[in-house]
Write a protein that holds these residues in place. Sequence first.
Motif, mmCIF file in Angstrom:
data_model
loop_
_atom_site.group_PDB
_atom_site.id
_atom_site.type_symbol
_atom_site.label_atom_id
_atom_site.label_comp_id
_atom_site.label_asym_id
_atom_site.label_seq_id
_atom_site.Cartn_x
_atom_site.Cartn_y
_atom_site.Cartn_z
ATOM 1 N N UNK A 135 2.186 1.116 9.642
ATOM 2 C CA UNK A 135 1.610 0.718 8.364
ATOM 3 C C UNK A 135 0.135 1.075 8.383
ATOM 4 N N UNK A 136 -0.469 1.069 7.217
ATOM 5 C CA UNK A 136 -1.874 1.432 7.130
ATOM 6 C C UNK A 136 -2.400 1.207 5.736
ATOM 7 N N UNK A 137 -3.513 1.857 5.439
ATOM 8 C CA UNK A 137 -4.194 1.665 4.163
ATOM 9 C C UNK A 137 -3.536 2.414 3.005
ATOM 10 N N UNK A 138 -2.904 3.544 3.272
ATOM 11 C CA UNK A 138 -2.489 4.450 2.201
ATOM 12 C C UNK A 138 -0.994 4.382 1.930
ATOM 13 N N UNK A 139 -0.183 4.489 2.949
ATOM 14 C CA UNK A 139 1.261 4.570 2.782
ATOM 15 C C UNK A 139 1.914 3.207 3.023
ATOM 16 N N UNK A 140 2.999 2.962 2.313
ATOM 17 C CA UNK A 140 3.743 1.717 2.489
ATOM 18 C C UNK A 140 4.246 1.600 3.916
ATOM 19 N N UNK A 141 4.430 0.369 4.347
ATOM 20 C CA UNK A 141 4.933 0.140 5.694
ATOM 21 C C UNK A 141 6.292 0.807 5.865
#
Length: 168
Positions: A135-141
Amino acid sequence: MSTYIYRSAKELADLIKNGEATSTEILNEHLDQIKKHNQSLHAVVILLENEALETASMRDREAKAGIFRGPLHGIPMTIKEQYWLKGTKSTLNSNRFKTWVATETAVIVNRLKNAGAIIMGKSNVAKELLDYQTNGDIYSECKNPYHLDHTPGGSSGGAAAALASGMT
């Protein structure tokens, strides 16, 4: 029922080389699998469908002429989002790099392409490749295809989920 999903790269390459399948047929089946499962898994974050279809058509023409680029000739595959592919984003799933576009293609990606592979997309990664979850800031988990309430891990979780669900 699928014909090409969950087959090894060697099996698919042999089918292409023996004229029993085309790169376009194999790619289309994998693209269908992505369209079927990716909305719930978030495994493939950049889909390069048009480019992949063009490359598959070229690989089919080459195969028909008896020209094979290498052991991966006509095989569709994904690469991790972190790997540079000229003209595509490589954000590391981080706001710090959210607008960064690769100015060149990574050596390893060039080697895959020179061996005949077709890059059809980029898979989800953990933020800056620094976590055990994808997971991260841009793409969905990214979700585990066998347990949607779990992540497939990181930093190659997108690649793992894509492979386990037959997308690549």
